[in-house]
Design a protein around this motif. Structure first.
Motif, PDB file in Angstrom:
ATOM      1  N   GLN A  45      84.511  72.877  33.425  1.00 24.32           N
ATOM      2  CA  GLN A  45      84.068  73.130  34.789  1.00 24.32           C
ATOM      3  C   GLN A  45      82.989  72.114  35.173  1.00 24.32           C
ATOM      4  OE1 GLN A  45      82.621  77.116  35.222  1.00 24.32           O
ATOM      5  NE2 GLN A  45      82.625  77.021  37.444  1.00 24.32           N
ATOM      6  N   THR A  59      79.647  70.787  36.227  1.00 22.13           N
ATOM      7  CA  THR A  59      78.371  71.508  36.073  1.00 22.13           C
ATOM      8  C   THR A  59      77.196  70.632  36.477  1.00 22.13           C
ATOM      9  OG1 THR A  59      79.313  72.744  34.227  1.00 22.13           O
ATOM     10  CG2 THR A  59      76.917  72.714  34.368  1.00 22.13           C
ATOM     11  N   GLN A 113      73.056  79.811  40.389  1.00 23.28           N
ATOM     12  CA  GLN A 113      73.565  80.144  39.061  1.00 23.28           C
ATOM     13  C   GLN A 113      74.657  81.220  39.159  1.00 23.28           C
ATOM     14  OE1 GLN A 113      71.404  79.213  36.044  1.00 23.28           O
ATOM     15  NE2 GLN A 113      73.071  79.840  34.722  1.00 23.28           N
ATOM     16  N   ARG A 114      74.434  82.207  40.021  1.00 18.74           N
ATOM     17  CA  ARG A 114      75.387  83.328  40.096  1.00 18.74           C
ATOM     18  C   ARG A 114      76.603  82.995  40.961  1.00 18.74           C
ATOM     19  NH1 ARG A 114      72.835  88.781  41.730  1.00 18.74           N
ATOM     20  NH2 ARG A 114      74.774  89.541  40.853  1.00 18.74           N
ATOM     21  N   GLY A 141      77.120  79.748  43.009  1.00 20.21           N
ATOM     22  CA  GLY A 141      77.434  78.386  43.426  1.00 20.21           C
ATOM     23  C   GLY A 141      76.837  78.053  44.788  1.00 20.21           C
ATOM     24  N   LYS A 191      79.451  74.595  38.847  1.00 17.29           N
ATOM     25  CA  LYS A 191      78.583  75.574  38.202  1.00 17.29           C
ATOM     26  C   LYS A 191      77.166  74.998  38.158  1.00 17.29           C
ATOM     27  CE  LYS A 191      78.510  77.485  33.591  1.00 17.29           C
ATOM     28  NZ  LYS A 191      79.041  77.193  32.273  1.00 17.29           N
ATOM     29  N   GLU A 217      73.349  75.428  36.521  1.00 13.79           N
ATOM     30  CA  GLU A 217      72.638  76.097  35.421  1.00 13.79           C
ATOM     31  C   GLU A 217      71.182  75.674  35.398  1.00 13.79           C
ATOM     32  OE1 GLU A 217      76.130  76.033  32.034  1.00 13.79           O
ATOM     33  OE2 GLU A 217      74.102  75.423  31.472  1.00 13.79           O
ATOM     34  N   THR A 254      69.482  86.863  36.723  1.00 12.33           N
ATOM     35  CA  THR A 254      70.782  86.205  36.516  1.00 12.33           C
ATOM     36  C   THR A 254      71.469  86.562  35.197  1.00 12.33           C
ATOM     37  OG1 THR A 254      69.758  84.335  35.390  1.00 12.33           O
ATOM     38  CG2 THR A 254      69.987  84.150  37.785  1.00 12.33           C
ATOM     39  N   TYR A 292      70.799  85.014  32.627  1.00 19.04           N
ATOM     40  CA  TYR A 292      70.933  83.712  31.967  1.00 19.04           C
ATOM     41  C   TYR A 292      69.578  83.336  31.363  1.00 19.04           C
ATOM     42  CZ  TYR A 292      71.840  78.746  31.235  1.00 19.04           C
ATOM     43  OH  TYR A 292      71.979  77.512  30.677  1.00 19.04           O
TER      44      TYR A 292
END
Ligand SMILES: NC(=O)c1ccc[n+]([C@@H]2O[C@H](COP(=O)([O-])OP(=O)(O)OC[C@H]3O[C@@H](n4cnc5c(N)ncnc54)[C@H](O)[C@@H]3O)[C@@H](O)[C@H]2O)c1
Length: 428
Positions: A3, A5, A29-30, A32, A53, A55, A78, A80
């Motif tokens: 993907q 990123t 992050q969640r 886009g 994506k 991050e 998130t 993350y």
């Protein structure tokens, strides 16, 4: 297929980085970036960028405690886990640990932008930076040269450009009111900012801190460059608390299209004031006038024990989602979005930084503001000294093809080279 990123690291997670940047990156992050694009007129990229994506791989602050707090907050929103970094120059550790980092977001204090920006560019990493990009014209040149050499974006968070009222002025009203004659732009910050939030007030001043919003906004309307300025500042309130910083600074800039704009800033507004900050601007043209009150837009409430309050719902607002979480939208997010679109175009569409320069507030544009901030700080300090000596505020700065020259009539007896001091030797 992997993907596409974009890996982001955030340095500085205080009042602004920890709130606006962190929340904006949490939504990226969640979900886009596609959902943000129509707001900034870039929805033609929605389909291309929807799969990207984002991050937030790292967050860094001065202290371990605040870095962990910011990472925990991001994890809470998130799920993350970003890595937490801290120290005097934590960006070096991040750049070492993430050789594939795409973007360094810089939200450190005003005087600490240049170092992380240059470190990122040296490693070929794009930059999203808070305003002012830097505090001197020479540093601005260094940043631009490094960005050009590496074909990297340095996007500056000039969010006032994306306020819906300001977009209307830029695209419509300014044409109706005719050639601009003069104007005023003001931003008055709460006393709390200078006396408790910031540890760095003595390294900045109210004009360097918030004046760039307005100098850039006026530039975005008229694309006019400065030809001269004068500046004064006062120190009466903060010295009471043992803080040797200006309470307020007033700068008048004359531009090459003939307009003259007064910029008034302070950070000593008492807590009794009804809004988070007091701000607005007005411009008189040859055929009309525009007034924009950014603080009181007709939305006000009061309740027992709460006083009378206003809120600027255009800047950022929470939009409730069905799952109880809140989407974060507003012009405060828009200026980060446009910089990231430019980064995506360079990374995924192979475009050059020149080809995407129209998408976001660039380092080249920010340099004009840096030059004004730089000259204003020097003029203000000289005028402060001369005013205390009973000599008035007669120092000015001139911008022309040869660069920036300070003009100080108090030094007439020392000769012309002392009256006219070149502080920068390239055209702005
Ligand atoms: N765009 C806007 O409207 C807006 C509003 C407020 C602030 N700002 C800008 O954002 C920047 C930060 O302002 P703030 O209000 O968040 O300030 P702040 O003092 O609240 O936060 C500063 C952050 O930088 C971190 N920091 C300090 N020194 C560091 C170092 N050496 N290495 C790494 N991190 C370090 C601190 O730990 C803290 O997290 C400033 O440049 C300011 O002008 C912009």
């Amino acid at each position: 297929m992997t993907q596409p990123t974009i890996k982001i690291a955030l340095v500085g997670a205080g009042m602004f980085g920890g709130d606006v940047h962190l929340r904006a990156y949490a939504d990226l992050q969640r979900f886009g970036i596609a959902g943000q694009l129509a707001r900034v007129g870039l929805d033609k990229f929605s389909r291309d960028l929807a799969p990207v994506k984002f991050e937030l791989v790292a967050v860094a602050t001065r202290s371990e405690k605040s870095a962990k707090r910011a990472a925990e907050e991001f994890l809470r929103i998130t799920s993350y886990a970003s890595r937490a970094y801290f120290g005097d120059e934590p960006w070096h550790d991040i750049l070492r640990d993430f050789p594939d980092l795409d973007v360094l977001a810089v939200a450190t204090p005003d005087h600490l932008h240049t170092q992380p920006i240059l470190a990122a560019l040296a490693k070929g990493v794009h930059v999203l930076t808070e305003k002012p990009m830097c505090l001197t014209t020479h540093e601005a040149d260094q940043i631009i040269e490094a960005a050009r050499a590496k074909n990297r974006i340095v996007a500056v968070d000039m969010h006032k450009r994306y306020d819906p009222d300001h977009l209307r002025i830029r695209d419509d009203i300014q044409k109706r009111i005719g050639a601009p004659l003069y104007g005023t732009a003001f931003l008055e910050e709460p006393l709390e900012v200078s006396t408790s939030t910031f540890k760095w007030v003595e390294s900045s001043d109210p004009f360097s801190y918030v004046g760039p919003h307005w100098t850039d906004l006026i530039y975005s309307y008229y694309r006019a460059k400065p030809v001269s300025l004068t500046a004064v500042g006062q120190k009466k309130r903060l010295v009471r608390d043992g803080i040797n910083a200006y309470d307020a600074v007033q700068v008048r800039v004359d531009f090459d299209n003939g307009m003259s704009i007064n910029f008034h800033n302070n950070w000593i507004t008492p807590p009794d004031f009804e809004g988070p900050v007091n701000q607005g601007h007005e411009i008189v043209g040859a055929d009309g006038k525009v007034e924009s009150d950014q603080q009181y837009r007709g939305f006000r409430w009061w309740n027992k024990g709460g006083g009378s309050r206003t809120s600027n719902n255009h800047f950022t607002r929470d939009v409730l989602r069905a799952d109880g979480t809140r989407a974060y939208v507003g012009y405060g997010v828009d200026s980060l979005t446009v910089g990231l679109v430019a980064v995506c175009r360079v990374k995924f569409a192979g475009e050059t930084r020149d080809a995407v320069a129209h998408l976001y507030p660039t380092a080249e544009e920010a340099r004009i503001t840096c030059a004004i901030v730089d000259a204003a700080a020097r003029v203000r300090d000289l005028n402060f000294k001369y005013l205390a000596e009973g000599k008035g505020a007669t120092v000015t700065a001139r911008f022309d093809q040869d660069g920036i020259t300070l003009c100080d009539p108090n030094r007439a007896s020392e000769g012309a080279d002392k009256v006219f001091q070149r502080i920068y030797d390239r055209a702005i």
